[in-house]
Design a protein around this motif. Structure first.
Motif, PDB file in Angstrom:
ATOM      1  N   MET A  14       1.196  -1.330  -0.003  1.00 30.03           N
ATOM      2  CA  MET A  14      -0.200   0.337   0.260  1.00 30.03           C
ATOM      3  C   MET A  14       1.056   0.447   0.180  1.00 30.03           C
ATOM      4  O   MET A  14       1.325   1.459   0.453  1.00 30.03           O
ATOM      5  CB  MET A  14      -0.904  -0.044   1.339  1.00 30.03           C
ATOM      6  CG  MET A  14      -1.330   1.249   1.726  1.00 30.03           C
ATOM      7  SD  MET A  14      -2.929   1.304   3.164  1.00 30.03           S
ATOM      8  CE  MET A  14      -3.843  -0.051   2.240  1.00 30.03           C
ATOM      9  N   GLU A  15       0.079   2.122  -1.190  1.00 22.29           N
ATOM     10  CA  GLU A  15       1.656   3.755  -0.704  1.00 22.29           C
ATOM     11  C   GLU A  15       0.561   4.912   0.190  1.00 22.29           C
ATOM     12  O   GLU A  15      -0.148   4.977   0.808  1.00 22.29           O
ATOM     13  CB  GLU A  15       1.111   4.188  -2.568  1.00 22.29           C
ATOM     14  CG  GLU A  15       1.276   3.132  -3.940  1.00 22.29           C
ATOM     15  CD  GLU A  15       1.401   4.477  -4.809  1.00 22.29           C
ATOM     16  OE1 GLU A  15       1.711   5.037  -4.288  1.00 22.29           O
ATOM     17  OE2 GLU A  15       0.977   4.139  -5.456  1.00 22.29           O
ATOM     18  N   SER A  16       2.417   5.285   1.390  1.00 25.54           N
ATOM     19  CA  SER A  16       2.190   6.172   1.681  1.00 25.54           C
ATOM     20  C   SER A  16       2.918   7.257   1.374  1.00 25.54           C
ATOM     21  O   SER A  16       3.389   7.492   0.986  1.00 25.54           O
ATOM     22  CB  SER A  16       2.096   5.300   2.550  1.00 25.54           C
ATOM     23  OG  SER A  16       1.376   4.021   3.738  1.00 25.54           O
ATOM     24  N   LYS A  17       2.490   8.435   2.470  1.00 29.14           N
ATOM     25  CA  LYS A  17       3.561   9.789   2.304  1.00 29.14           C
ATOM     26  C   LYS A  17       2.999  10.595   3.841  1.00 29.14           C
ATOM     27  O   LYS A  17       1.737  10.028   4.157  1.00 29.14           O
ATOM     28  CB  LYS A  17       2.776  10.616   1.003  1.00 29.14           C
ATOM     29  CG  LYS A  17       1.713  11.063   0.471  1.00 29.14           C
ATOM     30  CD  LYS A  17       2.255  11.220  -1.195  1.00 29.14           C
ATOM     31  CE  LYS A  17       0.608  11.935  -0.602  1.00 29.14           C
ATOM     32  NZ  LYS A  17       0.764  13.188  -2.126  1.00 29.14           N
ATOM     33  N   LEU A  18       3.347  11.095   3.929  1.00 28.59           N
ATOM     34  CA  LEU A  18       3.190  12.040   4.993  1.00 28.59           C
ATOM     35  C   LEU A  18       3.111  12.965   5.112  1.00 28.59           C
ATOM     36  O   LEU A  18       3.127  13.672   3.966  1.00 28.59           O
ATOM     37  CB  LEU A  18       5.122  11.612   6.090  1.00 28.59           C
ATOM     38  CG  LEU A  18       5.202  10.996   6.807  1.00 28.59           C
ATOM     39  CD1 LEU A  18       6.749  10.683   7.230  1.00 28.59           C
ATOM     40  CD2 LEU A  18       4.129   9.991   7.906  1.00 28.59           C
TER      41      LEU A  18
END
Length: 82
Positions: A1-5
């Motif tokens: 799953m792609e994530s970013k802050l």
């Protein structure tokens, strides 16, 4: 799953002195802030993980920080009848 802050600067929500010992912010709607963040992140196909949200104060300014995850497209499984 792609994530970013992400880190969102909540404009206008700044601590002001109430007395010599206490600073307070103006009243704000936490859910409204989260909705603004959702709208901004939706453009790139992300949504905030509400369990990761942190409310931080830096130099008297409120920031909302957390993790944003890529929205997964709904998948359906079809069955064929004969």
């Amino acid at each position: 799953m792609e994530s970013k802050l992400f880190s969102y600067k909540a404009e206008g929500i700044v601590l002001e002195p109430l007395n010599d010992q206490l600073k307070v912010s103006p009243v704000f709607d936490r859910k409204e802030l989260i909705e603004k963040i959702k709208e901004m992140l939706k453009i790139d196909g992300f949504k905030p993980d509400e369990h990761s949200l942190q409310f931080k104060i830096e130099e008297g300014q409120l920031f909302v920080q957390g993790l944003a995850v890529k929205q997964q497209e709904n998948r359906s499984i079809g069955f064929m009848n004969r």
